[in-house]
Scaffold this motif. Structure first.
Motif, PDB file in Angstrom:
ATOM      1  N   GLY A 174       0.822  -1.214   0.000  1.00  0.00           N
ATOM      2  CA  GLY A 174       0.000   0.000   0.000  1.00  0.00           C
ATOM      3  C   GLY A 174       0.851   1.256   0.000  1.00  0.00           C
TER       4      GLY A 174
ATOM      5  N   VAL B 262       2.414   1.609  -3.547  1.00  0.00           N
ATOM      6  CA  VAL B 262       1.420   2.110  -4.498  1.00  0.00           C
ATOM      7  C   VAL B 262       1.124   3.581  -4.217  1.00  0.00           C
ATOM      8  CG1 VAL B 262      -0.982   1.879  -5.272  1.00  0.00           C
ATOM      9  CG2 VAL B 262       0.424  -0.160  -4.949  1.00  0.00           C
ATOM     10  N   SER B 263       1.045   3.944  -2.939  1.00  0.00           N
ATOM     11  CA  SER B 263       0.785   5.340  -2.556  1.00  0.00           C
ATOM     12  C   SER B 263       1.880   6.267  -3.054  1.00  0.00           C
ATOM     13  CB  SER B 263       0.663   5.463  -1.037  1.00  0.00           C
ATOM     14  OG  SER B 263      -0.470   4.772  -0.575  1.00  0.00           O
TER      15      SER B 263
ATOM     16  N   MET C 286       1.339   6.766  -6.646  1.00  0.00           N
ATOM     17  CA  MET C 286       0.207   7.663  -6.870  1.00  0.00           C
ATOM     18  C   MET C 286       0.576   9.113  -6.568  1.00  0.00           C
ATOM     19  SD  MET C 286      -3.073   5.557  -5.497  1.00  0.00           S
ATOM     20  CE  MET C 286      -4.038   4.629  -6.674  1.00  0.00           C
TER      21      MET C 286
ATOM     22  N   CYS D 163      -5.788   9.522  -7.656  1.00  0.00           N
ATOM     23  CA  CYS D 163      -4.502   9.278  -6.988  1.00  0.00           C
ATOM     24  C   CYS D 163      -4.519   9.777  -5.548  1.00  0.00           C
ATOM     25  CB  CYS D 163      -3.362   9.942  -7.761  1.00  0.00           C
ATOM     26  SG  CYS D 163      -2.986   9.132  -9.319  1.00  0.00           S
TER      27      CYS D 163
ATOM     28  N   GLY E  27      -6.575   7.312  -3.474  1.00  0.00           N
ATOM     29  CA  GLY E  27      -5.793   6.091  -3.280  1.00  0.00           C
ATOM     30  C   GLY E  27      -4.621   6.305  -2.346  1.00  0.00           C
TER      31      GLY E  27
ATOM     32  N   LEU F  54      -4.666   4.020   0.959  1.00  0.00           N
ATOM     33  CA  LEU F  54      -3.731   2.901   0.907  1.00  0.00           C
ATOM     34  C   LEU F  54      -2.542   3.073   1.849  1.00  0.00           C
ATOM     35  CD1 LEU F  54      -3.756   2.096  -2.912  1.00  0.00           C
ATOM     36  CD2 LEU F  54      -4.885   0.847  -1.061  1.00  0.00           C
TER      37      LEU F  54
ATOM     38  N   PRO G  77      -9.509   1.766  -4.487  1.00  0.00           N
ATOM     39  CA  PRO G  77      -8.406   1.947  -3.527  1.00  0.00           C
ATOM     40  C   PRO G  77      -8.890   2.332  -2.129  1.00  0.00           C
ATOM     41  CG  PRO G  77      -7.867   3.016  -5.599  1.00  0.00           C
ATOM     42  CD  PRO G  77      -9.310   2.589  -5.686  1.00  0.00           C
TER      43      PRO G  77
ATOM     44  N   ILE H  91     -10.389  -0.925  -0.578  1.00  0.00           N
ATOM     45  CA  ILE H  91      -9.296  -1.833  -0.193  1.00  0.00           C
ATOM     46  C   ILE H  91      -8.574  -1.302   1.038  1.00  0.00           C
ATOM     47  CG2 ILE H  91      -7.037  -2.726  -0.915  1.00  0.00           C
ATOM     48  CD1 ILE H  91      -8.249  -2.760  -3.815  1.00  0.00           C
ATOM     49  N   GLY H  92      -8.269  -0.011   1.038  1.00  0.00           N
ATOM     50  CA  GLY H  92      -7.597   0.600   2.176  1.00  0.00           C
ATOM     51  C   GLY H  92      -8.421   0.505   3.450  1.00  0.00           C
TER      52      GLY H  92
END
Length: 171
Positions: free
Chosen positions: A20, A23-24, A27, A59, A62, A66, A139, A142-143
């Motif tokens: 996470g 990915v963050s 983003m 972004c 997310g 995340l 996102p 999921i987070g």
């Protein structure tokens, strides 16, 4: 001090929260690039880029959702410890558990909101990119699920012993 994992589920959770964060970071970089592209497009070419604005917002959503699970599991989200530090170990544990229960409650309400919102709105597309809303808010969903698991692990850590929980370790 390296993190220690006593169960496979904790190791999986650590990998998920690390993913996470990765990915963050991606983003965040994309969001910064999109903002720069928008500024150049508007100021130099008198051109609006609604897709770039929408993608930058995606972004941002997310990025926040995340990265929060990693902060929760490491006890680095919000830590005002003046009162707990003045208390005994049992009282401190109770306050820490109450704090994590508040995080769990927030995540529960957020999931409830997603359950009410996404079945109806998920089939519609975003205006500029034409992305389905379920994908746009994935996102965040999921987070939020990861926040639930992180809070549960934190509560478990606090109940088993405040030393590991206070150090932000996943034991």
């Amino acid at each position: 001090m390296p993190r220690q994992y006593t169960t496979k589920s904790r190791a999986v959770m650590a990998r998920l929260t690390d993913a996470g964060i990765s990915v963050s970071i991606g983003m965040l970089a994309l969001m910064a690039a999109l903002v720069a592209v928008q500024v150049v497009a508007r100021n130099m070419f008198d051109l609006g880029l609604p897709w770039a604005d929408e993608l930058a917002r995606f972004c941002g959503i997310g990025l926040v959702f995340l990265s929060i699970p990693s902060l929760v599991i490491r006890h680095q989200m919000v830590a005002v410890t003046i009162v707990p530090d003045m208390m005994g170990s049992v009282s401190r544990r109770i306050l820490h558990v109450a704090s994590e229960l508040a995080t769990l409650t927030f995540a529960g309400f957020t999931l409830w909101g997603f359950a009410a919102f996404l079945p109806r709105a998920g089939k519609f597309l975003t205006p500029a990119m034409g992305m389905p809303n379920w994908g746009y808010y994935a996102p965040a969903l999921i987070g939020t699920v990861l926040i639930v698991f992180a809070a549960i692990f934190r509560i478990s850590d606090i109940i088993r012993g405040p030393d590991l929980a206070d150090k932000g370790m996943i034991a």
